[in-house]
Design an enzyme around this catalytic site. Structure first.
Site, PDB file in Angstrom:
ATOM      1  CB  SER A  74      -0.944  -0.002   1.208  1.00  0.00           C
ATOM      2  OG  SER A  74      -0.218  -0.079   2.423  1.00  0.00           O
ATOM      3  CD  GLU A  92       1.145   8.236   4.814  1.00  0.00           C
ATOM      4  OE1 GLU A  92       0.638   7.356   5.542  1.00  0.00           O
ATOM      5  OE2 GLU A  92       1.938   9.100   5.235  1.00  0.00           O
ATOM      6  CG  ASP A 108       1.678  15.244  14.138  1.00  0.00           C
ATOM      7  OD1 ASP A 108       1.834  14.333  14.977  1.00  0.00           O
ATOM      8  OD2 ASP A 108       2.039  15.149  12.946  1.00  0.00           O
ATOM      9  CG  PHE A 166      10.873  13.742  10.166  1.00  0.00           C
ATOM     10  CD1 PHE A 166      10.029  14.808  10.422  1.00  0.00           C
ATOM     11  CD2 PHE A 166      10.333  12.462  10.129  1.00  0.00           C
ATOM     12  CE1 PHE A 166       8.670  14.611  10.645  1.00  0.00           C
ATOM     13  CE2 PHE A 166       8.980  12.254  10.351  1.00  0.00           C
ATOM     14  CZ  PHE A 166       8.150  13.325  10.605  1.00  0.00           C
ATOM     15  CG  HIS A 181       1.389   2.112   4.530  1.00  0.00           C
ATOM     16  ND1 HIS A 181       0.295   2.169   3.687  1.00  0.00           N
ATOM     17  CD2 HIS A 181       1.551   3.378   5.000  1.00  0.00           C
ATOM     18  CE1 HIS A 181      -0.185   3.401   3.660  1.00  0.00           C
ATOM     19  NE2 HIS A 181       0.567   4.164   4.434  1.00  0.00           N
TER      20      HIS A 181
END
Length: 311
Positions: free
Chosen positions: A33, A35, A127, A236, A286
C-alpha cells in the site's frame, strides 16, 4: 555520468546472502500500500497525480492520503480521495484526525467520505497544530484516536487503520502505556495498525512479540520509508523518535551532492529491509512515498511487483 557503487554497497548486492534469506526469485511479491500527502500548490498537485498514475498499475491494496495538523488540508485531502474514487482503479483510505475540530465536525467529514464511496479511514489522534508544542484535545472533540475509532464505527462500517509505534510514540509516558493505547484502539474497532517507519528489523519483530503478548492480533503493517535524503531523514527521525542505525549513515556517507547514487542506495536498503521482514513471515508493507513515485516503483519492482492493466 553516474558514479560507481561504493564498495560496501557492491558487496551487499553481490556478496553471499544472509543465512536463511531466500533469493528474490524464491519470494512472492508482497502486498503493498502507498501513502501520499496533499499538495499545497498547483504544480505540486500535478506531481501528486503523476505519482498516483505511476504507481496505480502496481495494484496496491489501498492508497492513503494524509491530513494536515489541525485539519489544515481537510478540503484538499477530501478532493484528492474523492477523485481517486472517481478516476482511478485504486482503493483510497482517507486520514482523519482529532485535532482542532468538534465531534460533529469530524463526523460530518466522515459522512462525506462515506457518501463519496470511501470505506477505509486511517484514524489518528493527529499532531499539534502549528505553533503548539503539545497536543490538547478540542473541548468538544474526540480526545484520542480510540474515541475517533468508536465515533467512526457509529457512522458506518468503515475499515479502520490506526498508527503504531515500534519505538514508542514521543508523547507516550512509557512503552507499555503506548502499547495499551494501541490495544484500546484495536478494541474500539480498528482492523489494522500501520507502523511509524523504522530501519532496524529487530525493533519491529520485538514490537510484534509485545503486541501478541498484549493480545493484539490484527495485522501490524510495517511502514517503510525509502531514504533518498539521509540528512533530512536523520533530522526528522530525531523529532519523531525513530532511531537511525549507524550503518545507514555509513552507506550514505559522501553522497550529499550525488542524488542518483543516493537513490540507488535507497532502493537497495528498502528492498533488503522488506526481504528480511518477508523472511520472518511479514507479507504486507505500507510505503511512505513522499509523492516521489520512481523510487517506490523501483523498490516494488525489485520485490517482484509487476504492473497490471489499468482499466
Amino acid at each position: 555520468m553516474n558514479k560507481p557503487l561504493s564498495g560496501t554497497l557492491a558487496r551487499w548486492l553481490t556478496g553471499p546472502r544472509v543465512a536463511g534469506l531466500p533469493a528474490p526469485a524464491e519470494m512472492p511479491a508482497p502486498r503493498l500500500s502507498f501513502e501520499f500527502f496533499p499538495p499545497k500548490t498547483e504544480k505540486l498537485e500535478e506531481q501528486l497525480w503523476a505519482c498516483i498514475r505511476r504507481l496505480e498499475p502496481l495494484a496496491p491494496r489501498f492508497v492513503s492520503v494524509t491530513y494536515g495538523a489541525g485539519g489544515s488540508t481537510q478540503e484538499r485531502t477530501h478532493d484528492i480521495v474523492s477523485r481517486i474514487v472517481e478516476e482511478t482503479s485504486l482503493t483510497p483510505a482517507a486520514h482523519l484526525t482529532c485535532v482542532g475540530a468538534t465531534r460533529e465536525e469530524v463526523d460530518a467529514v466522515a459522512r462525506r467520505y462515506w457518501e463519496a464511496g470511501v470505506r477505509h479511514i486511517v484514524a489518528l489522534r493527529g499532531d499539534p497544530p502549528a505553533g503548539a508544542s503539545t497536543y490538547t484535545p478540542h473541548p468538544g472533540g474526540y480526545a484520542q484516536a480510540e474515541d475517533l475509532v468508536r465515533g467512526l464505527k457509529r457512522i458506518g462500517d468503515f475499515e479502520i487503520s490506526v498508527g503504531a509505534y515500534p519505538e514508542t510514540h514521543p508523547a507516550a509516558v512509557s512503552a507499555e502505556a503506548d502499547l495499551d493505547f494501541l490495544k484500546r484502539k484495536i478494541d474500539a474497532g480498528a482492523t489494522r495498525a500501520i507502523t511509524q517507519y523504522f530501519f532496524d528489523t529487530e525493533v519491529y519483530l520485538r514490537f510484534l512479540d509485545r503486541c501478541l503478548a498484549k493480545g493484539i492480533t490484527v495485522p501490524i503493517v510495517p511502514g517503510i520509508l525509502p531514504v533518498s535524503n539521509f540528512q533530512q531523514v536523520a533530522k526528522f527521525s530525531a523529532m519523531c523518535g525513530a532511531s537511525v542505525p549507524a550503518w545507514m549513515g555509513q552507506l550514505f556517507e559522501g553522497l550529499d551532492e550525488d542524488v542518483e547514487t543516493r537513490r540507488m542506495v535507497a532502493a537497495v536498503v528498502a528492498a533488503e529491509q522488506v526481504r528480511l521482514l518477508q523472511a520472518n513471515g511479514v507479507d504486507e508493507f505500507h510505503f511512505y512515498t513522499l509523492n516521489r513515485p520512481d523510487l517506490t516503483y523501483a523498490i516494488a519492482h525489485i520485490l517482484g511487483a509487476r504492473p497490471k492493466a489499468v482499466g
